[in-house]
Enzyme design. Structure first.
Site, mmCIF file in Angstrom:
data_model
loop_
_atom_site.group_PDB
_atom_site.id
_atom_site.type_symbol
_atom_site.label_atom_id
_atom_site.label_comp_id
_atom_site.label_asym_id
_atom_site.label_seq_id
_atom_site.Cartn_x
_atom_site.Cartn_y
_atom_site.Cartn_z
ATOM 1 C CB SER A 41 -6.087 3.155 8.412
ATOM 2 O OG SER A 41 -6.028 2.458 9.468
ATOM 3 C CE LYS B 91 -3.739 -1.895 2.849
ATOM 4 N NZ LYS B 91 -4.431 -2.006 4.250
HETATM 5 P P1 ADP Z 1 -3.844 -4.291 6.586
HETATM 6 O O1 ADP Z 1 -3.053 -3.422 5.428
HETATM 7 O O2 ADP Z 1 -3.073 -5.533 6.866
HETATM 8 O O3 ADP Z 1 -5.214 -4.649 6.382
HETATM 9 P P2 ADP Z 1 -4.629 -2.717 8.769
HETATM 10 O O4 ADP Z 1 -3.648 -1.845 9.683
HETATM 11 O O5 ADP Z 1 -5.515 -2.076 7.814
HETATM 12 O O6 ADP Z 1 -3.726 -3.663 8.005
HETATM 13 O O7 ADP Z 1 -5.379 -3.456 9.750
HETATM 14 C C1 ADP Z 1 -5.044 -4.383 10.391
HETATM 15 C C2 ADP Z 1 -6.057 -5.683 11.016
HETATM 16 O O8 ADP Z 1 -6.921 -4.885 11.730
HETATM 17 C C3 ADP Z 1 -6.781 -6.018 9.695
HETATM 18 O O9 ADP Z 1 -7.072 -7.646 10.302
HETATM 19 C C4 ADP Z 1 -7.913 -5.584 9.660
HETATM 20 O O10 ADP Z 1 -8.865 -6.175 9.284
HETATM 21 C C5 ADP Z 1 -8.136 -5.036 11.318
HETATM 22 N N1 ADP Z 1 -9.001 -3.870 11.434
HETATM 23 C C6 ADP Z 1 -8.784 -2.642 10.968
HETATM 24 N N2 ADP Z 1 -9.644 -1.667 11.408
HETATM 25 C C7 ADP Z 1 -10.400 -2.369 12.231
HETATM 26 C C8 ADP Z 1 -11.743 -2.186 13.040
HETATM 27 N N3 ADP Z 1 -12.383 -1.099 12.958
HETATM 28 N N4 ADP Z 1 -12.272 -3.088 13.589
HETATM 29 C C9 ADP Z 1 -11.848 -4.523 13.634
HETATM 30 N N5 ADP Z 1 -10.623 -4.688 12.860
HETATM 31 C C10 ADP Z 1 -10.024 -3.715 12.060
#
Ligand code: ADP
Length: 161
Positions: free
Chosen positions: A128, A41
């Protein structure tokens, strides 16, 4: 001692992530929040910035370490003797992607189990990327991300505006 990793991009860390992290600490003796350097990303924050925000945000949550890592999550997992990987599941849309990763990781390391946790209702639609978009439109974010992340966004995007 049961150790789990919670890997992700955390660009930036949100209350959704922190909710999952808190839940994980109720199950494991130690949870390593692992900030991925390369995720494919285009991140807004550098790895070091993302890590610093996570460090600040997890203050006050026991049994948590924050580390950054490069390469495969399973390798990092093995290196720190973690036996489980935590992932968060929001809407159904997460499921297929997460299942694919979990099955692939299982193929790479038979010993590693993925544990899916579901956030509280209010974080079900929080991501995010949504936070970054809402910030660009000058929305209110206090409800969704820790104060340090609000400040970091102000510095990062505010300076571009
Ligand atoms: P990635 O790029 O690995 O998806 P993220 O930082 O976006 O990384 O998310 C890390 C983990 O946290 C993933 O499993 C994602 O589904 C989870 N996650 C992100 N936001 C939330 C949320 N609001 N509630 C529950 N899980 C979340």
């Amino acid at each position: 001692m049961k150790v789990a990793i919670y890997p992700g991009t955390f660009d930036p860390i949100t209350y959704g992530h922190l909710d999952i992290l808190r839940k994980a600490t109720q199950i494991f003796d130690k949870v390593v929040l692992a900030v991925a350097e390369h995720t494919g990303k285009n991140t807004l924050f550098t790895t070091e910035e993302r890590k610093q925000l996570c460090l600040e945000a997890v203050k006050g949550i026991d049994k948590v370490d924050v580390k950054s890592y490069n390469g495969l999550s399973v390798k990092f997992c093995r290196g720190i003797n973690a036996t489980h990987m935590i992932r968060g599941l929001r809407a159904v849309s997460d499921f297929e992607y997460e299942l694919q990763i979990a099955l692939f990781n299982k193929k790479l390391d038979q010993e590693l189990e993925t544990v899916f946790l579901i956030p509280d209702n209010k974080y079900l639609y929080l991501s995010s990327s949504m936070v970054r978009s809402v910030y660009e439109l000058s929305g209110e974010l206090q409800e969704f991300i820790p104060e340090c992340a609000v400040k970091a966004l102000n510095n990062k995007i505010g300076e571009k505006k």
